[in-house]
Design a protein around this motif. Structure first.
Motif, PDB file in Angstrom:
ATOM      1  N   LEU A   1       0.846  -1.189   0.000  1.00 50.22           N
ATOM      2  CA  LEU A   1       0.000   0.000   0.000  1.00 50.22           C
ATOM      3  C   LEU A   1       0.885   1.244   0.000  1.00 50.22           C
TER       4      LEU A   1
ATOM      5  N   CYS B   1       6.043   1.688   6.777  1.00 53.42           N
ATOM      6  CA  CYS B   1       6.015   3.118   7.118  1.00 53.42           C
ATOM      7  C   CYS B   1       5.785   3.378   8.611  1.00 53.42           C
ATOM      8  N   ILE B   2       4.852   2.643   9.224  1.00 47.66           N
ATOM      9  CA  ILE B   2       4.562   2.898  10.644  1.00 47.66           C
ATOM     10  C   ILE B   2       5.743   2.435  11.505  1.00 47.66           C
TER      11      ILE B   2
ATOM     12  N   THR C   1      -2.383   8.149   7.991  1.00 48.56           N
ATOM     13  CA  THR C   1      -1.753   7.178   8.893  1.00 48.56           C
ATOM     14  C   THR C   1      -0.720   7.839   9.808  1.00 48.56           C
TER      15      THR C   1
ATOM     16  N   PRO D   1       1.907   4.575   1.461  1.00 43.62           N
ATOM     17  CA  PRO D   1       1.614   5.216   2.755  1.00 43.62           C
ATOM     18  C   PRO D   1       0.770   6.478   2.566  1.00 43.62           C
TER      19      PRO D   1
ATOM     20  N   ALA E   1      -4.320  -5.499   0.899  1.00 47.04           N
ATOM     21  CA  ALA E   1      -3.992  -4.425   1.843  1.00 47.04           C
ATOM     22  C   ALA E   1      -5.166  -3.461   2.033  1.00 47.04           C
TER      23      ALA E   1
ATOM     24  N   ASN F   1      -2.848  -0.536  10.755  1.00 41.16           N
ATOM     25  CA  ASN F   1      -3.686   0.136   9.765  1.00 41.16           C
ATOM     26  C   ASN F   1      -4.247  -0.995   8.919  1.00 41.16           C
ATOM     27  N   PRO F   2      -5.297  -1.656   9.419  1.00 41.87           N
ATOM     28  CA  PRO F   2      -5.763  -2.872   8.737  1.00 41.87           C
ATOM     29  C   PRO F   2      -6.511  -2.533   7.443  1.00 41.87           C
ATOM     30  N   PRO F   3      -6.663  -3.507   6.565  1.00 45.57           N
ATOM     31  CA  PRO F   3      -7.525  -3.263   5.403  1.00 45.57           C
ATOM     32  C   PRO F   3      -8.946  -3.048   5.902  1.00 45.57           C
TER      33      PRO F   3
ATOM     34  N   GLY G   1       0.322  -5.952   9.915  1.00 43.19           N
ATOM     35  CA  GLY G   1       0.131  -5.529   8.525  1.00 43.19           C
ATOM     36  C   GLY G   1       1.106  -4.419   8.196  1.00 43.19           C
ATOM     37  N   VAL G   2       2.396  -4.755   8.247  1.00 45.77           N
ATOM     38  CA  VAL G   2       3.438  -3.711   8.170  1.00 45.77           C
ATOM     39  C   VAL G   2       3.528  -3.056   6.788  1.00 45.77           C
ATOM     40  N   GLY G   3       3.151  -3.786   5.733  1.00 46.89           N
ATOM     41  CA  GLY G   3       3.190  -3.211   4.373  1.00 46.89           C
ATOM     42  C   GLY G   3       4.564  -2.678   4.020  1.00 46.89           C
TER      43      GLY G   3
HETATM   44  N1  GLN Z   1       1.143  -0.434   7.594  1.00 43.98           N
HETATM   45  C1  GLN Z   1       1.108  -0.069   6.214  1.00 43.98           C
HETATM   46  C2  GLN Z   1       0.504   1.315   6.067  1.00 43.98           C
HETATM   47  O1  GLN Z   1      -0.031   1.840   6.991  1.00 43.98           O
HETATM   48  C3  GLN Z   1       0.316  -1.076   5.396  1.00 43.98           C
HETATM   49  C4  GLN Z   1      -1.138  -1.168   5.787  1.00 43.98           C
HETATM   50  C5  GLN Z   1      -1.918  -2.131   4.926  1.00 43.98           C
HETATM   51  O2  GLN Z   1      -1.343  -2.796   4.067  1.00 43.98           O
HETATM   52  N2  GLN Z   1      -3.210  -2.190   5.145  1.00 43.98           N
HETATM   53  O3  GLN Z   1       0.547   1.920   5.032  1.00 43.98           O
END
Ligand code: GLN
Length: 290
Positions: free
Chosen positions: A98, A132-133, A104, A100, A219, A195-197, A127-129
């Protein structure tokens, strides 16, 4: 962009900004600038100064034309240039993660506010993606230890590479897994963030092309009502949040009331006031483990 020679970078930029505006892009000039700077390999500001009168080589013109074509097809600028700024830091991004969002950053601010009082806090990011967080937290707290989970191996690799880029990979443990499933009872945290889907099935259909067709579905999509992952986190996080620990979750603004009601169903959580984003939309929920 005609075929005649002697286009300066400045003229090319002006032409393209107008072209993108005529195609109704949201930020035509900015997109034209960022993509030209990328094609040239210079800073955006140099297009107005140092390099304004320089003529565009055929290589630059071909590369730029290709970027503009992809942009007009809907590809987000961040994927075209492979990076996005978040919390004052530059993150590498690609289609596996995703992009950022500034919204967020409010979650990061809240998390930092909680951990700044703690000496060696342990934080879990579900859900670290792109990372960024987790990376923003590690960069802004000298001793925080993080666990970063993602379902996607490609996302974990991207997050790890961003952690390395910012010199904080030594303080982040990367775990492939589905929410808290791959954690053990020993994994206990002062703060859990996610930051969940959270996009609903209906909303998914109406998303702009750049999001719907380019960003990873996994995501974004939160199941029929947008709460599929949210519900799991509420349930599973209880076993990994220390007493007095804090759970911080980003939400979709139309979900606020339902999201708050879901917290009320658990005796383990003491829900605080909703946190709003810069557009004054409900954005983050914060609960304390009682
Ligand atoms: N933690 C990442 C973000 O905030 C990914 C979140 C996600 O994939 N839902 O952008």
């Amino acid at each position: 962009m005609g075929t005649e020679t002697n286009w300066t970078l400045g003229a090319l930029l002006e032409w393209t900004a107008k072209h993108l505006a005529a195609k109704k892009l949201e930020s035509p000039r900015l997109d034209a600038e960022v993509l030209l700077a990328h094609a040239v390999g210079c800073k955006r500001i140099d297009l107005y100064g140092l390099r304004h009168a320089e003529s565009a080589t055929p290589e630059i013109r071909t590369a730029y034309k290709d970027l503009i074509r992809k942009r007009l097809e809907g590809c987000p600028v961040a994927y075209l240039v492979g990076r996005k700024e978040f919390f004052g830091l530059e993150f590498q991004v690609g289609p596996s993660v995703l992009i950022p969002r500034p919204d967020t950053e409010h979650l990061v601010i809240e998390a930092l506010d909680v951990i700044k009082k703690l000496h060696e806090p342990r934080v879990l990011d579900i859900g670290v993606g792109s990372g960024c967080i987790a990376v923003a937290l590690a960069k802004n707290h000298p001793n925080v230890q993080l666990t970063a989970i993602d379902l996607s191996d490609a996302a974990l690799k991207m997050a790890e590479s961003n952690a390395k880029k910012h010199g904080v990979d030594g303080r982040i443990r990367f775990v492939l897994g589905d929410a808290c499933k791959s954690l053990t009872a020993d994994d206990q945290y002062e703060v859990i963030v996610s930051n969940p889907p959270y996009i609903t099935q209906e909303e998914m259909k109406a998303l702009p092309v750049g999001v719907k067709d380019y960003e990873p579905h996994q995501a974004l999509a939160g199941g029929a009502d947008g709460f599929a992952v949210f519900d799991r986190i509420l349930d599973e996080a209880r076993a990994h949040l220390r007493p007095e620990g804090t759970l911080l979750l980003e939400i979709g603004s139309p979900q606020e009331q339902r999201a708050r009601a879901k917290f009320q169903a658990y005796v383990e959580y003491e829900l605080g006031p909703t946190i709003y984003d810069s557009s004054k939309h409900p954005r983050v929920l914060k609960a304390r483990r009682s």
